[in-house]
Design an enzyme around this catalytic site. Structure first.
Site, PDB file in Angstrom:
ATOM      1  N   HIS A 109     -35.113 -20.117  20.815  1.00 46.76           N
ATOM      2  CA  HIS A 109     -34.116 -19.154  21.324  1.00 46.76           C
ATOM      3  C   HIS A 109     -33.107 -18.714  20.258  1.00 46.76           C
ATOM      4  CE1 HIS A 109     -35.535 -19.381  25.370  1.00 46.76           C
ATOM      5  NE2 HIS A 109     -35.177 -20.646  25.549  1.00 46.76           N
ATOM      6  N   ASP A 137     -43.865 -22.432  25.928  1.00 43.75           N
ATOM      7  CA  ASP A 137     -42.658 -22.822  26.663  1.00 43.75           C
ATOM      8  C   ASP A 137     -42.463 -21.844  27.831  1.00 43.75           C
ATOM      9  OD1 ASP A 137     -39.824 -24.476  25.934  1.00 43.75           O
ATOM     10  OD2 ASP A 137     -39.545 -22.665  27.126  1.00 43.75           O
ATOM     11  N   HIS A 157     -39.847 -20.523  28.953  1.00 43.31           N
ATOM     12  CA  HIS A 157     -38.842 -19.499  28.658  1.00 43.31           C
ATOM     13  C   HIS A 157     -39.317 -18.642  27.484  1.00 43.31           C
ATOM     14  CE1 HIS A 157     -36.611 -22.908  30.481  1.00 43.31           C
ATOM     15  NE2 HIS A 157     -35.989 -21.935  31.135  1.00 43.31           N
ATOM     16  N   ASP A 176     -41.940 -27.300  29.740  1.00 47.91           N
ATOM     17  CA  ASP A 176     -41.197 -26.969  30.947  1.00 47.91           C
ATOM     18  C   ASP A 176     -41.954 -25.996  31.843  1.00 47.91           C
ATOM     19  OD1 ASP A 176     -40.916 -25.079  28.969  1.00 47.91           O
ATOM     20  OD2 ASP A 176     -38.732 -25.066  28.975  1.00 47.91           O
TER      21      ASP A 176
END
Length: 303
Positions: A124, A161, A163, A244
């Site tokens: 991120h 991931d 996200h 996740d």
């Protein structure tokens, strides 16, 4: 085939504060896994070095480096609403970035897979902004190192991931020799990752809603892989390995199980035989899932 593990005790000391999902127990869980004979995989352990300022400034401006360092070493503080540092976070961040840089050299010198078990994660972090638990763009920095060191001309980064890897995309989307694929839940933090975000034709985003049958996520990801490698073969495959997207993770709603990561890795190796593989830990906040997902990944890399 041995698998090289890169980590460092400094990564255990980074702390976002009480109750934060990106916590030291994530790495402790993996340290326990690596010591478990039941894993059944030969591991070779290496200490992650610190990335140098020069290496980090390949993608991050000097002001970002200074801001993260000064905030950490002056007693700590918050870098964004989700991301905090303490004094120990500075070394952890340098080691996490340095792990990826060292990993690409190990992958090419040994011909064996490498897994970087480090924190804080990196996908991120944008050029001038730490965010989403991430300080530096660990995997993007490693991809640039592979190219600048003359190890790889073409690099494929696959981010599974849950996200969207907004930071990685922003750092590489203008570099046609680095291709980026992201399977992620949408809508979900950070709100980026639309399918029409294509960079310079080097970005494949695969946004999907939560709660779908897991096979649909796997099929969509592999379809993006096939599209990305049509008439283009990478010299290095890098995995932003977040866990996740597994059923039961507290931060999202995907439905993958550990065996799906084994399936994905097996399919990648079939499509890209002989291509060196480096995986770097990203998210994954249910500790049992994290352990199972990493174990499945390592066994598939060893197969």
């Amino acid at each position: 085939m041995p698998i090289h593990i890169l980590s460092h005790d400094a990564c255990l000391l980074h702390d976002n504060g009480p109750g934060h999902p990106e916590r030291p127990d994530r790495l402790r869980t993996l340290t326990s896994l690596f010591a478990d004979d039941a894993l059944g995989v030969e591991l070779k352990h290496h200490e992650a070095p610190e990335a140098t300022r020069q290496q980090i400034e390949r993608l991050h401006p000097p002001a970002h480096y200074d801001h993260v360092r000064d905030t950490a070493l002056s007693g700590g503080g918050r870098l964004d609403p989700d991301t905090s540092v303490i004094e120990a976070s500075w070394e952890a961040g340098l080691r996490a970035a340095g792990a990826g840089i060292r990993a690409v050299h190990l992958a090419f010198s040994t011909g064996e897979p490498v897994f970087a078990a480090v924190r804080p994660p990196g996908h991120h972090a944008e050029a001038a902004q730490a965010m989403g638990f991430c300080l530096f763009g660990n995997i993007a920095l490693a991809a640039v190192e592979a190219r600048e060191a003359g190890l790889a001309e073409r690099v494929l980064i696959l981010d599974w991931d849950v996200h969207h890897g907004n930071g990685t995309q922003a750092l590489v989307e203008h570099e046609p020799a680095i291709r980026f694929i992201s399977l992620h839940q949408s809508p979900l933090y950070p709100g980026t990752g639309r399918e029409d975000e294509r960079g310079v034709g080097n970005v494949w985003n695969v946004p999907r809603e939560p709660g779908l049958p897991p096979e649909q996520y796997v099929e969509a990801l592999l379809a993006a892989v096939d599209a990305s490698i049509e008439d283009w073969t990478p010299d290095l495959l890098m995995l932003s390995a977040g866990y996740d997207a597994m059923l039961g993770d507290p931060l999202a709603g995907f439905t993958l199980r550990a065996d799906h990561y084994a399936e994905i890795v097996a399919e990648l190796r079939q499509r890209l035989p002989g291509v060196p593989i480096v995986a770097m830990l990203e998210g994954g906040y249910d500790l049992d899932n994290l352990r199972a997902g990493v174990a499945a990944t390592l066994r598939a890399l060893d197969a």
